[in-house]
Design an enzyme around this catalytic site. Structure first.
Site, mmCIF file in Angstrom:
data_model
loop_
_atom_site.group_PDB
_atom_site.id
_atom_site.type_symbol
_atom_site.label_atom_id
_atom_site.label_comp_id
_atom_site.label_asym_id
_atom_site.label_seq_id
_atom_site.Cartn_x
_atom_site.Cartn_y
_atom_site.Cartn_z
ATOM 1 N N HIS A 130 0.837 -1.193 0.000
ATOM 2 C CA HIS A 130 0.000 0.000 0.000
ATOM 3 C C HIS A 130 0.869 1.239 0.000
ATOM 4 O O HIS A 130 1.922 1.246 0.638
ATOM 5 C CB HIS A 130 -0.930 0.027 1.224
ATOM 6 N N ASP B 44 -7.907 -5.287 -0.351
ATOM 7 C CA ASP B 44 -8.393 -6.018 -1.519
ATOM 8 C C ASP B 44 -8.116 -7.514 -1.427
ATOM 9 O O ASP B 44 -8.807 -8.318 -2.051
ATOM 10 C CB ASP B 44 -7.752 -5.463 -2.799
HETATM 11 N N1 CMC Z 1 4.288 -7.356 -5.050
HETATM 12 C C1 CMC Z 1 5.633 -7.328 -5.189
HETATM 13 N N2 CMC Z 1 6.405 -6.231 -4.967
HETATM 14 C C2 CMC Z 1 5.770 -5.111 -4.600
HETATM 15 C C3 CMC Z 1 4.367 -5.049 -4.443
HETATM 16 C C4 CMC Z 1 3.627 -6.226 -4.676
HETATM 17 N N3 CMC Z 1 2.303 -6.237 -4.532
HETATM 18 N N4 CMC Z 1 4.006 -3.794 -4.086
HETATM 19 C C5 CMC Z 1 5.141 -3.076 -4.028
HETATM 20 N N5 CMC Z 1 6.204 -3.871 -4.332
HETATM 21 C C6 CMC Z 1 7.625 -3.492 -4.314
HETATM 22 C C7 CMC Z 1 8.001 -2.653 -5.529
HETATM 23 O O1 CMC Z 1 8.425 -3.457 -6.595
HETATM 24 C C8 CMC Z 1 9.078 -1.773 -4.964
HETATM 25 O O2 CMC Z 1 10.244 -2.562 -4.866
HETATM 26 P P1 CMC Z 1 11.702 -1.880 -5.118
HETATM 27 O O3 CMC Z 1 11.845 -0.889 -3.991
HETATM 28 O O4 CMC Z 1 12.659 -3.018 -5.053
HETATM 29 O O5 CMC Z 1 11.626 -1.228 -6.465
HETATM 30 C C9 CMC Z 1 8.621 -1.502 -3.520
HETATM 31 O O6 CMC Z 1 7.820 -2.648 -3.180
HETATM 32 C C10 CMC Z 1 7.809 -0.222 -3.357
HETATM 33 O O7 CMC Z 1 6.727 -0.265 -4.287
HETATM 34 P P2 CMC Z 1 6.125 1.008 -5.019
HETATM 35 O O8 CMC Z 1 5.564 0.563 -6.321
HETATM 36 O O9 CMC Z 1 7.123 2.124 -5.000
HETATM 37 O O10 CMC Z 1 4.975 1.401 -4.013
HETATM 38 P P3 CMC Z 1 3.738 2.305 -4.360
HETATM 39 O O11 CMC Z 1 3.402 3.017 -3.122
HETATM 40 O O12 CMC Z 1 4.009 3.133 -5.573
HETATM 41 O O13 CMC Z 1 2.594 1.245 -4.758
HETATM 42 C C11 CMC Z 1 0.758 -0.232 -4.643
HETATM 43 C C12 CMC Z 1 1.554 0.855 -3.904
HETATM 44 C C13 CMC Z 1 -0.507 -0.542 -3.829
HETATM 45 C C14 CMC Z 1 0.316 0.291 -6.007
HETATM 46 C C15 CMC Z 1 1.645 -1.488 -4.789
HETATM 47 O O14 CMC Z 1 1.995 -1.991 -3.524
HETATM 48 C C16 CMC Z 1 0.980 -2.586 -5.635
HETATM 49 O O15 CMC Z 1 1.106 -2.569 -6.858
HETATM 50 N N6 CMC Z 1 0.259 -3.553 -4.979
HETATM 51 C C17 CMC Z 1 -0.486 -4.555 -5.724
HETATM 52 C C18 CMC Z 1 -1.825 -3.994 -6.184
HETATM 53 C C19 CMC Z 1 -2.802 -3.851 -5.039
HETATM 54 O O16 CMC Z 1 -2.995 -4.762 -4.234
HETATM 55 N N7 CMC Z 1 -3.477 -2.691 -4.995
HETATM 56 C C20 CMC Z 1 -4.519 -2.396 -3.996
HETATM 57 C C21 CMC Z 1 -4.103 -1.320 -3.040
HETATM 58 S S1 CMC Z 1 -5.197 -1.240 -1.598
HETATM 59 C C22 CMC Z 1 -6.709 -0.687 -2.244
HETATM 60 C C23 CMC Z 1 -6.689 0.730 -2.641
HETATM 61 O O17 CMC Z 1 -6.736 1.582 -1.745
HETATM 62 O O18 CMC Z 1 -6.621 0.995 -3.849
#
Ligand code: CMC
Length: 429
Positions: free
Chosen positions: A307, A364
């Site tokens: 998240h 989710d």
């Molecule tokens: N699986 C594997 N690696 C992950 C995941 C994941 N689900 N989420 C983040 N990471 C890794 C990412 O690759 C990065 O690694 P590194 O630092 O080595 O590059 C690190 O964790 C930080 O990730 P980020 O993409 O910079 O984080 P963000 O804040 O931009 O993204 C997120 C948040 C929710 C989009 C992401 O965690 C994600 O894609 N999760 C899966 C989709 C999901 O479940 N979404 C629902 C969110 S909750 C409901 C809502 O409020 O929408």
């Protein structure tokens, strides 16, 4: 005494006023920085940028706190109904008994939708994703209520749009569902409460009366409450920014639905179950998928994990995890996806990659499991999220307009080609 942050660039100092919220959150106000220094701030993905001062929802990602208008989400999920929460978000206070009665009656008055909506629905092929259908139908409401296009309508008229949205969206969702299945549309039943009525409109068949299971209705009520608002997330920011151009509320909400559709946001609940199925179809080895998620060269992510804001736990997920355990036990459902989900959750929580990056199951992950268990079709999961998020979008849109916020218009740092002369088509290689 006013506090300032000092920014020094090339020997010149700029004073940035510090704004403090009621929960002692602090931020620098940079709104005059460009005029004074010619510089902007850059923060792709708005990871550290506040877009507004809001009094709707408070969220502390480090401590796992979520409160609507000051009330902890745990208490609201336990004691409130979705409509009470909707009232709280939209009007700022929990309703009195009389206010709640009037609110419910007002919504019941508007649950019917124009029969011509069916013509629009019939234009969609059965392959249409329900989120695309829903956003189109939300926009179509402007055609039936053209007065909503006037950005300077009275508060009373805006309230009518709010009531119509809350009342008609569940009807439209159920109609899009029955239409896709080729089944006769169901009409609202004013003798039922909001959630019961919605479930009946979805699942009632001409051949078999749908009986509302209180366990199922309670699960949906909680899912809706827990999704009702989440401060300046992607879809809510979209609603506010679309509304900031004085676009009407229906159009702003339709934009929110489209933003929510994405698999990184509200579309994740659908993707969780698809991922679990995929794991099963590929031999059931959860570890293989965990490794894929950890591979920096593989775009695969563990859906339902991580998240932007919560870095210790997602309080909504904690409530829904308990709810998921209860529902799976009480309904006696036992499907291979649930077993895989358990393995995946256990393995990820022990894995260094996920621990280091503070990636935990999010709302989710468990809402997907619950909705699967209670028989909601997978492609409808993000639509359920939309119904839940509707009061939040409305409350945030209303606040943005009440504050008379300026049109949302971010800046950029241009990194493209510098000026060059036009090349005739015959001279292009
Ligand atoms: N699986 C594997 N690696 C992950 C995941 C994941 N689900 N989420 C983040 N990471 C890794 C990412 O690759 C990065 O690694 P590194 O630092 O080595 O590059 C690190 O964790 C930080 O990730 P980020 O993409 O910079 O984080 P963000 O804040 O931009 O993204 C997120 C948040 C929710 C989009 C992401 O965690 C994600 O894609 N999760 C899966 C989709 C999901 O479940 N979404 C629902 C969110 S909750 C409901 C809502 O409020 O929408």
């Amino acid at each position: 005494m006013a506090e300032f942050a000092e920014l020094k660039v090339n020997g010149k100092e700029y004073k940035l006023p510090i704004i403090e919220g009621t929960e002692q959150e602090k931020g620098f106000d940079i709104s005059k920085l460009r005029a004074e220094s010619g510089m902007i701030t850059l923060d792709t993905g708005f990871k550290n940028t506040g877009s507004t001062q809001s009094s709707v929802t408070f969220l502390d990602g480090e401590k796992g706190i979520l409160r609507y208008r000051g009330y902890p989400i745990e208490q609201l999920a336990e004691k409130s109904t979705f409509l009470e929460v909707a009232y709280l978000l939209i009007y700022g206070e929990l309703p009195t008994g009389q206010e709640l009665f009037d609110f419910k009656s007002d919504i019941k008055k508007h649950q019917l939708v124009h029969e011509d909506m069916k013509k629009i629905l019939q234009g969609f092929p059965s392959t249409a994703h329900p989120m695309g259908v829903l956003s189109s139908l939300a926009t179509s409401l402007t055609a039936f209520f053209p007065e909503s296009l006037d950005p300077n309508r009275s508060a009373e008229k805006i309230n009518l749009t709010i009531l119509r949205l809350l009342a008609k969206i569940p009807t439209l969702v159920s109609w899009s569902f029955t239409n896709a299945r080729g089944i006769k549309a169901n009409y609202p039943d004013n003798n039922l409460d909001y959630v019961g009525n919605f479930m009946k409109m979805m699942f009632n068949l001409p051949t078999e009366e749908y009986e509302i299971d209180p366990i199922v209705a309670d699960a949906m009520e909680k899912i809706f409450i827990l999704h009702a608002d989440h401060e300046q997330n992607c879809s809510t920011s979209t609603v506010r920014i679309v509304g900031s151009s004085h676009a009407n509320l229906y159009a702003s909400v339709a934009a929110g639905i489209n933003a929510l559709w994405g698999p990184l946001h509200g579309g994740a609940n659908q993707k969780v179950i698809e991922m679990l199925k995929n794991i099963i179809d590929n031999g059931g080895d959860a570890k293989k998928f965990l490794d894929k998620a950890k591979d920096p060269n593989d775009p695969f992510r563990l859906m339902g994990f991580g998240h932007r804001v919560y870095k210790n736990f997602d309080p909504r997920a904690q409530i829904l995890k308990k709810q998921a355990d209860k529902i799976l036990e009480r309904l006696g459902v036992d499907e291979p996806e649930f077993e895989i989900a358990k393995h995946l959750e256990e393995a990820a929580l022990k894995d260094e990659y996920f621990i280091e990056r503070k990636l935990y199951p999010n709302v989710d992950f468990y809402s997907g499991i619950i909705m699967k268990a209670i028989g909601i079709p997978i492609e409808m999961f993000p639509v359920m999220f939309s119904i839940g998020r509707l009061p939040g979008w409305i409350a945030q849109w209303k606040e943005m307009r009440a504050h008379n916020e300026p049109i949302g218009r971010p800046r950029q740092i241009y990194v493209g080609a510098t000026e060059r002369p036009y090349v005739e088509v015959s001279d292009r290689s």
